[in-house]
Design a protein around this motif. Structure first.
Motif, short mmCIF file in Angstrom:
data_model
loop_
_atom_site.label_atom_id
_atom_site.label_comp_id
_atom_site.label_asym_id
_atom_site.label_seq_id
_atom_site.Cartn_x
_atom_site.Cartn_y
_atom_site.Cartn_z
N ILE A 12 49.43 -29.38 31.70
CA ILE A 12 50.61 -30.21 31.41
C ILE A 12 51.28 -29.78 30.11
O ILE A 12 52.06 -30.52 29.52
CB ILE A 12 50.23 -31.71 31.34
N ALA A 13 50.94 -28.58 29.65
CA ALA A 13 51.56 -28.00 28.45
C ALA A 13 51.36 -28.87 27.22
O ALA A 13 52.25 -29.01 26.40
CB ALA A 13 53.05 -27.72 28.69
N CYS A 14 50.15 -29.40 27.10
CA CYS A 14 49.89 -30.29 25.96
C CYS A 14 49.72 -29.52 24.66
O CYS A 14 49.92 -30.06 23.58
CB CYS A 14 48.67 -31.16 26.21
N GLY A 15 49.32 -28.28 24.75
CA GLY A 15 49.23 -27.44 23.56
C GLY A 15 47.92 -27.46 22.81
O GLY A 15 47.77 -26.82 21.78
N GLY A 18 45.65 -23.80 22.67
CA GLY A 18 46.08 -22.75 21.75
C GLY A 18 45.79 -23.07 20.31
O GLY A 18 45.67 -22.17 19.47
N ALA A 19 45.65 -24.36 20.00
CA ALA A 19 45.27 -24.75 18.64
C ALA A 19 43.79 -24.51 18.41
O ALA A 19 43.38 -24.11 17.33
CB ALA A 19 45.63 -26.21 18.40
N VAL A 20 42.99 -24.72 19.45
CA VAL A 20 41.54 -24.58 19.33
C VAL A 20 41.12 -23.10 19.41
O VAL A 20 40.25 -22.65 18.68
CB VAL A 20 40.83 -25.38 20.44
N ALA A 21 41.75 -22.36 20.30
CA ALA A 21 41.37 -20.96 20.53
C ALA A 21 42.63 -20.08 20.62
O ALA A 21 42.98 -19.57 21.67
CB ALA A 21 40.54 -20.84 21.81
N TYR A 27 50.99 -19.34 25.45
CA TYR A 27 51.83 -20.13 26.34
C TYR A 27 52.94 -19.29 26.95
O TYR A 27 53.50 -18.41 26.29
CB TYR A 27 52.44 -21.32 25.58
N ASP A 28 53.29 -19.61 28.17
CA ASP A 28 54.41 -18.93 28.80
C ASP A 28 55.73 -19.59 28.37
O ASP A 28 55.73 -20.50 27.55
CB ASP A 28 54.24 -18.88 30.33
N ASP A 29 56.82 -19.15 28.92
CA ASP A 29 58.14 -19.64 28.50
C ASP A 29 58.32 -21.14 28.73
O ASP A 29 59.16 -21.77 28.10
CB ASP A 29 59.25 -18.89 29.23
N GLU A 30 57.55 -21.69 29.65
CA GLU A 30 57.66 -23.12 29.95
C GLU A 30 56.61 -23.94 29.22
O GLU A 30 56.53 -25.15 29.43
CB GLU A 30 57.56 -23.33 31.46
N CYS A 62 40.63 -29.98 26.99
CA CYS A 62 41.85 -30.02 27.81
C CYS A 62 41.91 -31.34 28.58
O CYS A 62 40.97 -31.67 29.31
CB CYS A 62 41.86 -28.85 28.79
N PRO A 63 42.99 -32.09 28.45
CA PRO A 63 43.05 -33.42 29.07
C PRO A 63 43.08 -33.40 30.59
O PRO A 63 42.75 -34.40 31.23
CB PRO A 63 44.34 -34.02 28.50
#
Ligand code: F3S
Length: 75
Positions: A12-15, A18-21, A27-30, A62-63
């Protein structure tokens, strides 16, 4: 050995990942996450070496449980 890929249908693109690892998940463009290890192309075929614990933390955090991790290469 560990391998990982992101199931983008679940992300769901929560992000968080990428903060953890940040060396493994980008992330892709979306804004959907993907495995950015060189040569992997989010296929889960490049072995994670010294970043295993970060990847496991990301998967657990990851949620939507979109991050898949297993001991053998995917596909
Ligand atoms: Fe997506 Fe889960 Fe990462 S929702 S952005 S794969 S933490």
């Amino acid at each position: 050995a560990k391998f990982t890929k992101v199931n983008k249908d679940e992300c769901i693109a929560c992000g968080a990942c990428g903060a953890v690892a940040p060396d493994v998940f980008g992330y892709d463009d979306e804004g959907y996450a993907e495995n950015i290890l060189e040569g992997d192309n989010n296929q889960g075929v490049v072995e994670i070496t010294d970043l295993e614990s970060d990847v496991i933390d990301a998967a657990e955090g990851c949620p939507t449980e979109a991050i898949e991790v297993q001991d053998t290469p995917f596909n």
